[in-house]
Write a protein that holds these residues in place. Sequence first.
Motif, PDB file in Angstrom:
ATOM      1  N   LEU A  88       0.826  -1.209   0.000  1.00  0.00           N
ATOM      2  CA  LEU A  88       0.000   0.000   0.000  1.00  0.00           C
ATOM      3  C   LEU A  88       0.860   1.258   0.000  1.00  0.00           C
ATOM      4  O   LEU A  88       0.511   2.259  -0.630  1.00  0.00           O
ATOM      5  CB  LEU A  88      -0.950  -0.011   1.195  1.00  0.00           C
ATOM      6  CG  LEU A  88      -2.026  -1.101   1.195  1.00  0.00           C
ATOM      7  CD1 LEU A  88      -2.857  -1.029   2.473  1.00  0.00           C
ATOM      8  CD2 LEU A  88      -2.924  -1.002  -0.034  1.00  0.00           C
ATOM      9  N   GLU A  89       1.981   1.223   0.718  1.00  0.00           N
ATOM     10  CA  GLU A  89       2.891   2.374   0.725  1.00  0.00           C
ATOM     11  C   GLU A  89       3.398   2.666  -0.684  1.00  0.00           C
ATOM     12  O   GLU A  89       3.446   3.823  -1.117  1.00  0.00           O
ATOM     13  CB  GLU A  89       4.069   2.104   1.652  1.00  0.00           C
ATOM     14  CG  GLU A  89       3.712   2.106   3.129  1.00  0.00           C
ATOM     15  CD  GLU A  89       4.848   1.646   4.015  1.00  0.00           C
ATOM     16  OE1 GLU A  89       4.676   1.625   5.244  1.00  0.00           O
ATOM     17  OE2 GLU A  89       5.923   1.305   3.474  1.00  0.00           O
ATOM     18  N   TRP A  90       3.775   1.621  -1.386  1.00  0.00           N
ATOM     19  CA  TRP A  90       4.248   1.796  -2.760  1.00  0.00           C
ATOM     20  C   TRP A  90       3.134   2.270  -3.678  1.00  0.00           C
ATOM     21  O   TRP A  90       3.346   3.099  -4.561  1.00  0.00           O
ATOM     22  CB  TRP A  90       4.857   0.485  -3.280  1.00  0.00           C
ATOM     23  CG  TRP A  90       6.296   0.342  -2.923  1.00  0.00           C
ATOM     24  CD1 TRP A  90       6.823  -0.024  -1.723  1.00  0.00           C
ATOM     25  CD2 TRP A  90       7.407   0.599  -3.783  1.00  0.00           C
ATOM     26  NE1 TRP A  90       8.190  -0.022  -1.790  1.00  0.00           N
ATOM     27  CE2 TRP A  90       8.582   0.351  -3.030  1.00  0.00           C
ATOM     28  CE3 TRP A  90       7.532   1.000  -5.109  1.00  0.00           C
ATOM     29  CZ2 TRP A  90       9.860   0.500  -3.569  1.00  0.00           C
ATOM     30  CZ3 TRP A  90       8.799   1.138  -5.651  1.00  0.00           C
ATOM     31  CH2 TRP A  90       9.949   0.901  -4.871  1.00  0.00           C
ATOM     32  N   ALA A  91       1.932   1.749  -3.467  1.00  0.00           N
ATOM     33  CA  ALA A  91       0.794   2.157  -4.294  1.00  0.00           C
ATOM     34  C   ALA A  91       0.512   3.644  -4.128  1.00  0.00           C
ATOM     35  O   ALA A  91       0.248   4.348  -5.116  1.00  0.00           O
ATOM     36  CB  ALA A  91      -0.437   1.334  -3.927  1.00  0.00           C
ATOM     37  N   VAL A  92       0.572   4.140  -2.897  1.00  0.00           N
ATOM     38  CA  VAL A  92       0.351   5.569  -2.639  1.00  0.00           C
ATOM     39  C   VAL A  92       1.407   6.395  -3.343  1.00  0.00           C
ATOM     40  O   VAL A  92       1.108   7.399  -4.017  1.00  0.00           O
ATOM     41  CB  VAL A  92       0.352   5.856  -1.126  1.00  0.00           C
ATOM     42  CG1 VAL A  92       0.407   7.356  -0.864  1.00  0.00           C
ATOM     43  CG2 VAL A  92      -0.886   5.256  -0.469  1.00  0.00           C
ATOM     44  N   MET A  93       2.667   5.998  -3.185  1.00  0.00           N
ATOM     45  CA  MET A  93       3.761   6.747  -3.791  1.00  0.00           C
ATOM     46  C   MET A  93       3.642   6.771  -5.317  1.00  0.00           C
ATOM     47  O   MET A  93       3.786   7.819  -5.951  1.00  0.00           O
ATOM     48  CB  MET A  93       5.097   6.130  -3.372  1.00  0.00           C
ATOM     49  CG  MET A  93       6.331   6.832  -3.905  1.00  0.00           C
ATOM     50  SD  MET A  93       6.785   6.338  -5.586  1.00  0.00           S
ATOM     51  CE  MET A  93       7.094   4.587  -5.344  1.00  0.00           C
TER      52      MET A  93
END
Length: 270
Positions: free
Chosen positions: A152-157
């Motif tokens: 999810l962190e990567w998806a947000v970024m």
Amino acid sequence: MAIAFNTLLIPVDFSQNTDIAVKKAAELAGKEGAEFHLLHVLRAGSEVDEKFQRLESMIAATYPMIRVRRHLLRGRSVQRAIIECAELLRPDLIVIGKSKPPKKWFGFRGISPDIIAKKSNYPVLTVKPGSADCKTRVILIPIRNFLPERKLEWAVMLAKRYRAQVHLLAIQDRQEHKDWALPQVFLKAYHQMREHLHHPIEYSATGRQSTAKAALNCAELIMADMIVVNPETESGVSGIAGYRHISDLLGKDSKIQVLDIQPYKSELQN
């Protein structure tokens, strides 16, 4: 957590695979500047100095803000060489250009992006030639029985960098009990994305048993440009032809990129 692209590892074979990998890596590096580590695995008697010089000259002319370092390793396993190089360099991302198999370089003892991501613990982006001129507008995130914090962190970024739409796909394995945690996990993932992204989050659900195939079917339906998955459990496909990475089901002209991200250890323990 801020994710930077200062160090990118790119396995190269000096074919169209290399061209698309370099282009997509440069897209992510943007104008901030980055260091590209170009890795080539040498066969006995091969000579690639001129090919490296041409590639380095092209990168310097097209992406002047990017620094380039070359790495030549000898061995019969390209996959092992990538993992060993990643352990030494600790890249922010590994970018692999891959045409539809069989392909000469990737057929040489073969490589599986998801196995590289799992063993090295570094994210691996697999791209096809068809994505060369396509912008990333829709990112698909499969959600299963645990909250995929790192994914999810990567998806947000990525959504912020590309100004892309995010689509969450809830996948319930038919073998799981009816009272399992998917609804709760999915709601947590949805609210977490809403906290960081200002535009609406799209979502859908499926009961397909194969996570990789379910994700691929949904990606084609919603015209996604990228699928962000956990390695093997969400990107591996088993069948008559043996185990394959989800990218092997995509044609050479597919615009869909696949990003394998190994979960945090804490996620796997829950």
